[in-house]
Design a protein around this motif. Sequence first.
Motif, PDB file in Angstrom:
ATOM      1  N   GLU A  38       0.831  -1.199   0.000  1.00  0.00           N
ATOM      2  CA  GLU A  38       0.000   0.000   0.000  1.00  0.00           C
ATOM      3  C   GLU A  38       0.870   1.255   0.000  1.00  0.00           C
ATOM      4  O   GLU A  38       0.610   2.211  -0.750  1.00  0.00           O
ATOM      5  CB  GLU A  38      -0.910  -0.001   1.231  1.00  0.00           C
ATOM      6  CG  GLU A  38      -1.801   1.223   1.314  1.00  0.00           C
ATOM      7  CD  GLU A  38      -2.494   1.347   2.663  1.00  0.00           C
ATOM      8  OE1 GLU A  38      -3.601   1.902   2.714  1.00  0.00           O
ATOM      9  OE2 GLU A  38      -1.905   0.889   3.673  1.00  0.00           O
ATOM     10  N   LEU A  42       0.782   4.222  -2.887  1.00  0.00           N
ATOM     11  CA  LEU A  42       0.436   5.615  -2.616  1.00  0.00           C
ATOM     12  C   LEU A  42       1.609   6.545  -2.907  1.00  0.00           C
ATOM     13  O   LEU A  42       1.426   7.648  -3.432  1.00  0.00           O
ATOM     14  CB  LEU A  42      -0.022   5.767  -1.168  1.00  0.00           C
ATOM     15  CG  LEU A  42      -1.316   5.035  -0.803  1.00  0.00           C
ATOM     16  CD1 LEU A  42      -1.683   5.299   0.653  1.00  0.00           C
ATOM     17  CD2 LEU A  42      -2.464   5.448  -1.717  1.00  0.00           C
ATOM     18  N   LEU A  57      -1.272  -1.070  -5.793  1.00  0.00           N
ATOM     19  CA  LEU A  57      -2.545  -0.948  -5.078  1.00  0.00           C
ATOM     20  C   LEU A  57      -3.485  -2.094  -5.409  1.00  0.00           C
ATOM     21  O   LEU A  57      -4.268  -2.535  -4.557  1.00  0.00           O
ATOM     22  CB  LEU A  57      -3.200   0.398  -5.406  1.00  0.00           C
ATOM     23  CG  LEU A  57      -2.482   1.616  -4.808  1.00  0.00           C
ATOM     24  CD1 LEU A  57      -3.161   2.906  -5.232  1.00  0.00           C
ATOM     25  CD2 LEU A  57      -2.417   1.529  -3.278  1.00  0.00           C
ATOM     26  N   HIS A  69      -8.787   2.105  -2.122  1.00  0.00           N
ATOM     27  CA  HIS A  69      -8.080   3.060  -2.985  1.00  0.00           C
ATOM     28  C   HIS A  69      -8.564   2.992  -4.426  1.00  0.00           C
ATOM     29  O   HIS A  69      -7.797   3.230  -5.359  1.00  0.00           O
ATOM     30  CB  HIS A  69      -6.573   2.796  -2.912  1.00  0.00           C
ATOM     31  CG  HIS A  69      -5.991   2.944  -1.542  1.00  0.00           C
ATOM     32  ND1 HIS A  69      -6.046   4.114  -0.822  1.00  0.00           N
ATOM     33  CD2 HIS A  69      -5.374   2.044  -0.725  1.00  0.00           C
ATOM     34  CE1 HIS A  69      -5.477   3.946   0.358  1.00  0.00           C
ATOM     35  NE2 HIS A  69      -5.063   2.690   0.438  1.00  0.00           N
ATOM     36  N   THR A 215      -5.345  10.906  -0.242  1.00  0.00           N
ATOM     37  CA  THR A 215      -5.024   9.518   0.088  1.00  0.00           C
ATOM     38  C   THR A 215      -4.699   9.392   1.557  1.00  0.00           C
ATOM     39  O   THR A 215      -3.947  10.188   2.107  1.00  0.00           O
ATOM     40  CB  THR A 215      -3.832   9.016  -0.737  1.00  0.00           C
ATOM     41  OG1 THR A 215      -2.717   9.889  -0.538  1.00  0.00           O
ATOM     42  CG2 THR A 215      -4.176   8.971  -2.213  1.00  0.00           C
TER      43      THR A 215
END
Length: 315
Positions: A38, A42, A57, A69, A215
């Motif tokens: 993750e 991001l 992701l 996401h 995010t």
Amino acid sequence: MARHLVATGQLIDEDPAEALAHALAARRLASRISAVREAVGLAAYHAGEWQTAIAELRTYHRMSGLQSHLAVLADCERALGRPERAIDLFRGADREKLDQAVAIELLIVAAGARGDLGQKDAAVAMLQVPDLTSEATVPWTARLRYAYADALLAVGRREEAREWFSRAADVDTEGETDAAERLLELDGVVIEGDEEDEAAEEIAAGPGAPGAVPTRPDADLTGDDDEEDEDEDEDEDDDRDDDEDDFDDDEQDDVVGRSGDDEGFDDEDEDRHPEEAVGNAAADTDSDGTATSDNAVDAERTAPARDDESGPTQR
């Protein structure tokens, strides 16, 4: 590994490139931990590395069972010039199971994708949801109103757009949007220096701009470093023994170049030095020359014929 994750969380907004470097370092140490995947996704998104963000992701979603996401994935598709895929993500999402913030952000991105395809009236219609006119102020209210105002302006409904830019500015206490500036622009007010920065602002506001979708990682990337460091050495040893090919082999090969399998290196080395193989096998033969081990048999197979020693070895 823990230190790299902490650095990723701290740098993701300040220095996206460095944050991505730390996240990739953590992945090399612990690719089977979902929070690491993750973090890479991001960080890649904020750095504008769209393909990497999509691959990581998607892997995170499969490993964790979460769909937190989807809006980021859809925005990456827009940035890659694939608005149809962004709309497909919106259509295929089980919105009843999504967090409300994720659902709204996905809606905003999908409406933007409609605009990319020239379906501007459809974008306006998509954004006319109950949350738009709700009196309650929630974290996504300003962004939803801003997106609606922008969609109205795109279809020439200038007065309505002005009203919604104003309503967005009223609740945007964190400065997430430039609603106030857009409102002044519609009123014909020019702030000194705006013309010089116009090109940069257009790029920053474009589809798929790095960080366009807020995010928030599901895992705490800025937690207590000391607590995680206690198990860091053990995690590193375990993760280095794991086979990283269990997840996303195809996607990772596209994102980060990796060398081929190491299988066959021993055989290749043996072919390059047949004399050493013969020497190593000498200890495994009887005095009458009979092979007593598998090593000796293998050496006999790989050693060049004595009659060919005077000539060049055929490889």
